[in-house]
Design an enzyme around this catalytic site. Structure first.
Site, PDB file in Angstrom:
ATOM      1  N   HIS A 176      -8.033  84.204  83.817  1.00 43.04           N
ATOM      2  CA  HIS A 176      -6.982  83.481  83.087  1.00 43.04           C
ATOM      3  C   HIS A 176      -6.266  84.443  82.143  1.00 43.04           C
ATOM      4  O   HIS A 176      -6.745  85.550  81.888  1.00 43.04           O
ATOM      5  CB  HIS A 176      -7.563  82.294  82.307  1.00 43.04           C
ATOM      6  CG  HIS A 176      -7.869  81.105  83.174  1.00 43.04           C
ATOM      7  ND1 HIS A 176      -9.080  80.971  83.819  1.00 43.04           N
ATOM      8  CD2 HIS A 176      -7.124  80.039  83.539  1.00 43.04           C
ATOM      9  CE1 HIS A 176      -9.061  79.847  84.543  1.00 43.04           C
ATOM     10  NE2 HIS A 176      -7.885  79.264  84.380  1.00 43.04           N
TER      11      HIS A 176
ATOM     12  N   LYS B  55      -6.299  82.520  76.493  1.00 42.69           N
ATOM     13  CA  LYS B  55      -7.320  81.467  76.690  1.00 42.69           C
ATOM     14  C   LYS B  55      -8.539  81.759  75.821  1.00 42.69           C
ATOM     15  O   LYS B  55      -9.029  82.895  75.775  1.00 42.69           O
ATOM     16  CB  LYS B  55      -7.722  81.398  78.172  1.00 42.69           C
ATOM     17  CG  LYS B  55      -8.596  80.193  78.498  1.00 42.69           C
ATOM     18  CD  LYS B  55      -8.741  80.004  79.997  1.00 42.69           C
ATOM     19  CE  LYS B  55      -9.740  78.927  80.373  1.00 42.69           C
ATOM     20  NZ  LYS B  55      -9.286  77.585  79.987  1.00 42.69           N
TER      21      LYS B  55
END
Ligand SMILES: NC(=O)c1ccc[n+]([C@@H]2O[C@H](COP(=O)([O-])OP(=O)(O)OC[C@H]3O[C@@H](n4cnc5c(N)ncnc54)[C@H](O)[C@@H]3O)[C@@H](O)[C@H]2O)c1
Length: 252
Positions: A142, A146
């Site tokens: 990600h 995040k």
């Protein structure tokens, strides 16, 4: 025509949904709920749920866990089915959804991508066939903003795999601190963080002399919006009950 209330209408996902819905003949956004009013929207946005008393077939929520109780109360009173896409819900909140689902249709998925939910099915099938002979590892990637790791989706994939296996599995997140060989009962779960990666998930089945990898990459947030709108149409025709993406994928 499915008429939708969009909760979180001023947020990033809300804006993607609004843009997609403009080009869809079978979807109409009747209003939005949000603490912030984005003045450029083509529909009214209310900061309080009581602001809207008109007709809606379903509510779609991409907002924040703090909004959940109020939204569910509103949907129960007005008998409106709810698609909940907001992540980070507590166990108590998930129990609340299950309770509400005895009275109205509720759809809940922490990952609304049809593709991710399809690879969950494929990984379950592979795990059933390959159990005992292959080591299973999951890698997720990600963007660098995040905060949590591993992703909820990586854990959902691991849970879906273990649910179809005969032997229990232990999740291993860190091989750095332990010097020992990999055990047969392990599922390794690994996280990569960098750049603007929207969401990558790979499930690796490593056997003797062969490796199978099932991989999904999301390159934009649109995949979640498309899935949520599919879920809304699906749910608007269902009786009360607790549904998820696996139920939708099975009907395709
Ligand atoms: N299930 C999925 O596939 C999926 C995919 C993407 C994002 N999400 C989740 O959707 C949620 C929203 O994501 P985003 O990227 O659009 O976030 P965002 O922060 O850009 O938008 C959230 C919006 O909700 C509003 N909001 C916050 N608290 C509220 C409250 N109590 N009442 C009313 N409105 C409130 C904010 O004002 C904001 O406009 C997050 O939980 C995110 O993790 C889920």
């Amino acid at each position: 025509m499915t008429e939708i209330i969009l909760s979180g209408a001023s947020g990033k996902m809300g804006k993607v949904i609004a843009r997609l819905a403009e080009d869809m003949d079978d979807i109409r956004l009747v209003c939005g709920f949000d603490l912030m009013n984005s003045h450029d929207s083509a529909f009214p946005i209310y900061s309080k749920t009581e602001g809207f008393t008109g007709h809606a077939d379903v509510l779609v929520d991409f907002s924040h866990p703090s909004a959940l109780e109020g939204l569910i109360k509103y949907c129960l009173v007005r008998r409106i089915p709810a698609v909940i896409a907001t992540t980070g819900l507590s166990m108590v909140q998930i129990a609340l959804l299950r309770k509400a689902a005895t009275e109205i249709p509720i759809f809940y998925s922490a990952n609304m991508s049809l593709g991710v939910n399809l690879i969950i099915e494929l990984a379950q099938k592979a795990a059933r066939v390959l159990e005992n002979n292959f080591d299973i590892e999951i890698i997720e990637g990600h963007h660098n903003q995040k905060i949590d790791a591993p992703s909820g989706t990586a854990l959902a994939i691991a849970d879906a795999i273990t649910s179809v296996l005969n032997q229990p599995k232990e999740y291993v997140y860190d091989r750095h601190s332990v010097r020992k060989k990999r055990g047969k009962s392990e599922i390794g779960i690994h996280s990569i963080r960098g750049g603007t990666i929207v969401g990558d998930h790979s499930v690796i089945f490593a056997g003797t002399d062969e490796v199978i990898e099932i991989k999904h990459s999301a390159t934009s947030k649109e995949v979640f919006a498309v899935g949520a709108l599919r879920a809304a149409t699906f749910l608007s025709k269902k009786p009360s009950g607790f549904y998820n993406m696996q139920d939708l994928v099975k009907e395709l």
